[in-house]
Design an enzyme around this catalytic site. Structure first.
Site, PDB file in Angstrom:
ATOM      1  N   ASN A 142      12.533 -39.216 -67.448  1.00 35.22           N
ATOM      2  CA  ASN A 142      12.571 -40.318 -66.471  1.00 35.22           C
ATOM      3  C   ASN A 142      13.890 -40.326 -65.719  1.00 35.22           C
ATOM      4  O   ASN A 142      14.905 -39.859 -66.234  1.00 35.22           O
ATOM      5  CB  ASN A 142      12.496 -41.685 -67.178  1.00 35.22           C
ATOM      6  CG  ASN A 142      11.242 -41.866 -67.997  1.00 35.22           C
ATOM      7  OD1 ASN A 142      10.188 -41.366 -67.640  1.00 35.22           O
ATOM      8  ND2 ASN A 142      11.365 -42.592 -69.092  1.00 35.22           N
ATOM      9  N   LYS A 172      13.142 -40.593 -73.040  1.00 35.45           N
ATOM     10  CA  LYS A 172      13.483 -40.388 -74.454  1.00 35.45           C
ATOM     11  C   LYS A 172      13.454 -38.911 -74.840  1.00 35.45           C
ATOM     12  O   LYS A 172      14.320 -38.433 -75.575  1.00 35.45           O
ATOM     13  CB  LYS A 172      12.532 -41.201 -75.341  1.00 35.45           C
ATOM     14  CG  LYS A 172      12.704 -42.709 -75.146  1.00 35.45           C
ATOM     15  CD  LYS A 172      11.775 -43.522 -75.999  1.00 35.45           C
ATOM     16  CE  LYS A 172      11.719 -44.973 -75.545  1.00 35.45           C
ATOM     17  NZ  LYS A 172      13.004 -45.668 -75.545  1.00 35.45           N
ATOM     18  N   GLU A 192       6.228 -41.418 -75.073  1.00 35.08           N
ATOM     19  CA  GLU A 192       6.257 -41.700 -73.630  1.00 35.08           C
ATOM     20  C   GLU A 192       5.250 -40.848 -72.852  1.00 35.08           C
ATOM     21  O   GLU A 192       5.185 -40.961 -71.629  1.00 35.08           O
ATOM     22  CB  GLU A 192       7.661 -41.491 -73.071  1.00 35.08           C
ATOM     23  CG  GLU A 192       8.645 -42.534 -73.569  1.00 35.08           C
ATOM     24  CD  GLU A 192       9.935 -42.548 -72.791  1.00 35.08           C
ATOM     25  OE1 GLU A 192      10.390 -43.628 -72.405  1.00 35.08           O
ATOM     26  OE2 GLU A 192      10.518 -41.458 -72.569  1.00 35.08           O
ATOM     27  N   ASN A 200      13.064 -47.904 -84.456  1.00 37.31           N
ATOM     28  CA  ASN A 200      14.068 -48.964 -84.505  1.00 37.31           C
ATOM     29  C   ASN A 200      13.423 -50.181 -85.183  1.00 37.31           C
ATOM     30  O   ASN A 200      12.289 -50.103 -85.666  1.00 37.31           O
ATOM     31  CB  ASN A 200      14.641 -49.267 -83.111  1.00 37.31           C
ATOM     32  CG  ASN A 200      13.602 -49.862 -82.163  1.00 37.31           C
ATOM     33  OD1 ASN A 200      12.521 -50.295 -82.583  1.00 37.31           O
ATOM     34  ND2 ASN A 200      13.911 -49.881 -80.883  1.00 37.31           N
ATOM     35  N   GLY A 221      20.810 -50.747 -84.926  1.00 35.80           N
ATOM     36  CA  GLY A 221      21.945 -51.015 -84.046  1.00 35.80           C
ATOM     37  C   GLY A 221      23.225 -51.235 -84.835  1.00 35.80           C
ATOM     38  O   GLY A 221      23.596 -50.422 -85.685  1.00 35.80           O
ATOM     39  N   ALA A 263      19.822 -45.171 -74.815  1.00 36.46           N
ATOM     40  CA  ALA A 263      19.681 -43.825 -75.394  1.00 36.46           C
ATOM     41  C   ALA A 263      20.460 -43.608 -76.690  1.00 36.46           C
ATOM     42  O   ALA A 263      20.533 -42.481 -77.175  1.00 36.46           O
ATOM     43  CB  ALA A 263      20.049 -42.747 -74.371  1.00 36.46           C
ATOM     44  N   ALA A 264      21.012 -44.661 -77.267  1.00 34.70           N
ATOM     45  CA  ALA A 264      21.711 -44.490 -78.552  1.00 34.70           C
ATOM     46  C   ALA A 264      20.732 -43.991 -79.618  1.00 34.70           C
ATOM     47  O   ALA A 264      21.060 -43.130 -80.435  1.00 34.70           O
ATOM     48  CB  ALA A 264      22.341 -45.806 -78.996  1.00 34.70           C
ATOM     49  N   GLY A 265      19.514 -44.529 -79.594  1.00 35.37           N
ATOM     50  CA  GLY A 265      18.511 -44.096 -80.566  1.00 35.37           C
ATOM     51  C   GLY A 265      18.125 -42.637 -80.363  1.00 35.37           C
ATOM     52  O   GLY A 265      17.822 -41.926 -81.330  1.00 35.37           O
ATOM     53  N   ASP A 266      18.131 -42.186 -79.119  1.00 40.00           N
ATOM     54  CA  ASP A 266      17.813 -40.784 -78.845  1.00 40.00           C
ATOM     55  C   ASP A 266      18.917 -39.876 -79.386  1.00 40.00           C
ATOM     56  O   ASP A 266      18.644 -38.799 -79.929  1.00 40.00           O
ATOM     57  CB  ASP A 266      17.638 -40.558 -77.341  1.00 40.00           C
ATOM     58  CG  ASP A 266      16.567 -41.470 -76.750  1.00 40.00           C
ATOM     59  OD1 ASP A 266      15.589 -41.777 -77.464  1.00 40.00           O
ATOM     60  OD2 ASP A 266      16.718 -41.896 -75.585  1.00 40.00           O
ATOM     61  N   ALA A 272      27.389 -42.426 -78.288  1.00 42.95           N
ATOM     62  CA  ALA A 272      26.594 -42.616 -77.065  1.00 42.95           C
ATOM     63  C   ALA A 272      26.746 -44.028 -76.505  1.00 42.95           C
ATOM     64  O   ALA A 272      26.684 -44.213 -75.282  1.00 42.95           O
ATOM     65  CB  ALA A 272      25.119 -42.313 -77.349  1.00 42.95           C
ATOM     66  N   ARG A 305      29.708 -45.010 -73.864  1.00 45.27           N
ATOM     67  CA  ARG A 305      29.723 -44.492 -72.477  1.00 45.27           C
ATOM     68  C   ARG A 305      28.505 -44.973 -71.700  1.00 45.27           C
ATOM     69  O   ARG A 305      27.440 -45.166 -72.291  1.00 45.27           O
ATOM     70  CB  ARG A 305      29.661 -42.967 -72.501  1.00 45.27           C
ATOM     71  CG  ARG A 305      30.802 -42.372 -73.213  1.00 45.27           C
ATOM     72  CD  ARG A 305      30.501 -40.940 -73.561  1.00 45.27           C
ATOM     73  NE  ARG A 305      31.541 -40.493 -74.437  1.00 45.27           N
ATOM     74  CZ  ARG A 305      31.455 -39.489 -75.269  1.00 45.27           C
ATOM     75  NH1 ARG A 305      30.355 -38.784 -75.313  1.00 45.27           N
ATOM     76  NH2 ARG A 305      32.452 -39.174 -76.047  1.00 45.27           N
ATOM     77  N   GLY A 315      25.224 -44.690 -69.203  1.00 46.02           N
ATOM     78  CA  GLY A 315      24.205 -43.692 -68.902  1.00 46.02           C
ATOM     79  C   GLY A 315      23.435 -43.255 -70.129  1.00 46.02           C
ATOM     80  O   GLY A 315      23.653 -43.745 -71.242  1.00 46.02           O
TER      81      GLY A 315
HETATM   82  O1  RIB Z   1      15.641 -44.337 -74.978  1.00 47.63           O
HETATM   83  C1  RIB Z   1      16.174 -44.605 -73.709  1.00 47.63           C
HETATM   84  C2  RIB Z   1      15.229 -44.184 -72.634  1.00 47.63           C
HETATM   85  O2  RIB Z   1      14.095 -45.002 -72.670  1.00 47.63           O
HETATM   86  C3  RIB Z   1      15.790 -44.315 -71.258  1.00 47.63           C
HETATM   87  O3  RIB Z   1      16.509 -43.179 -70.854  1.00 47.63           O
HETATM   88  C4  RIB Z   1      14.586 -44.635 -70.407  1.00 47.63           C
HETATM   89  O4  RIB Z   1      14.213 -43.601 -69.570  1.00 47.63           O
HETATM   90  C5  RIB Z   1      13.495 -44.999 -71.381  1.00 47.63           C
HETATM   91  O5  RIB Z   1      12.504 -44.077 -71.414  1.00 47.63           O
END
Ligand code: RIB
Length: 315
Positions: free
Chosen positions: A21, A50, A150, A194, A232, A259-262, A292, A295, A297
């Site tokens: 995305n 994700k 997704e 989560n 978290g 995106a911390a979880g990613d 993550a 910062r 983004g």
């Molecule tokens: O996990 C974060 C992501 O979830 C974002 O980058 C956004 O695109 C959503 O899909």
């Protein structure tokens, strides 16, 4: 049942099937009420999704990564592909869809820098048998397949079945949570929900380590080999049939939780593929997630390996 272990020195080979995305991020002092306009503080656009976030995080942590998915033939598509390539990711499995716009996510960060996301998945929703075939080809020799939710779930499930049949570890972030066929979660060797997702799949409301333990055990009962519940600032609870525990969050300044979880999932996956123990891998993932959030983004917030190792060494 114990989690399978790899002992390797070469870069782990990770295949990521999932969402790509463009993130449109606004920072606001508070969320607007219905009919209200709130003046925000800042806006930025950043490649996200994700799946793509996990791919970039894994690559920055030292993995060799192949990405499979779909982007639109609009302005965002090439930008997102270029960004993935810039991180050394093989995007041969990403199709450019002439009929659907690229996926986007509208993200509001509140005063605590917690995120509120509306995702419009566009081309991601058109993932089909072509992406499944791309995953199958990419899985040859792979150490792990990373999935989220997704793209259409049937494609992810078929990919997971194929990976499982090959003996390739499936690391699955079940986000965003949605109804799945009975038994589907058992395709995951490692499931990384989560709090919200853990509650969705177990019915256990997760508010602390005690309730996270109950949720993790409920996921194990559904056939998952390892469950990690991300909480978290309350850290991560992890459980397998043979070990369990709580890893506290690393103390960091929160800038942007997107995106911390990613980052966590990618760190966990890379560390497991390298043969680290479960608790070491959870700590590695937690350190990646912590960095993550310092910062702004999504993909650009992902830490480099030496940064994760430095945080782990100093804690
Ligand atoms: O996990 C974060 C992501 O979830 C974002 O980058 C956004 O695109 C959503 O899909």
């Amino acid at each position: 049942m114990a989690i399978s272990k790899n002992h390797q020195t070469a870069a782990p080979k990770i295949v990521v099937l999932g969402g790509i995305n463009m993130d449109l991020i606004g920072v606001t002092p508070r969320l607007p009420a219905q009919g209200e306009t709130v003046i925000g503080e800042r806006f930025y656009t950043t490649p996200g999704g994700k799946g793509a976030n996990q791919a970039v995080a894994a690559a920055k942590l030292g993995a060799s990564v192949k990405m499979v998915g779909r982007v639109g033939a609009d302005a965002f598509g090439p930008t997102m592909l270029d960004d993935l390539r810039r991180h050394g990711i093989d995007v041969g499995g990403v199709a450019v869809d002439p009929h659907n716009p690229s996926g986007i996510a509208i993200i509001l960060l509140d005063a605590d820098r917690q995120n509120h996301i509306v995702a419009i998945y566009g081309a991601n929703t058109a993932c089909d048998g072509a992406q499944l075939e791309a995953v199958k080809a990419a899985l040859d020799g792979a150490d792990a397949l990373m999935l989220q939710l997704e793209i259409p779930a049937d494609v992810s499930l078929a990919a997971a079945e194929h990976a499982k049949a090959l003996g390739v570890r499936v690391v699955w972030d079940p986000a965003p949570a949605l109804d799945l066929p009975d038994g589907a979660l058992a395709l995951a060797e490692v499931l990384t929900p989560n709090q919200t997702e853990a509650a969705f799949f177990t019915g256990v409301e997760v508010t602390d380590a005690g309730s996270a333990k109950a949720a993790a055990e409920a996921l194990l009962a559904q056939g998952v080999k390892v469950a990690t519940v991300k909480m978290g600032e309350q850290g991560v609870y992890y459980a397998s049939q043979t070990e369990s525990g709580h890893v506290p969050a690393f103390g960091v300044e929160v800038t942007d939780t997107v995106a911390a979880g990613d980052a966590f999932g990618a760190g966990l996956c890379v560390a497991l593929a390298e043969g680290k123990s479960l608790v070491e891998s959870v700590r590695f993932g937690a350190a990646a997630g912590a960095l993550a959030v310092t910062r702004p983004g999504a993909q650009e917030a992902m830490p480099a390996r030496h940064e994760v190792e430095k945080l782990l060494d100093s804690s």
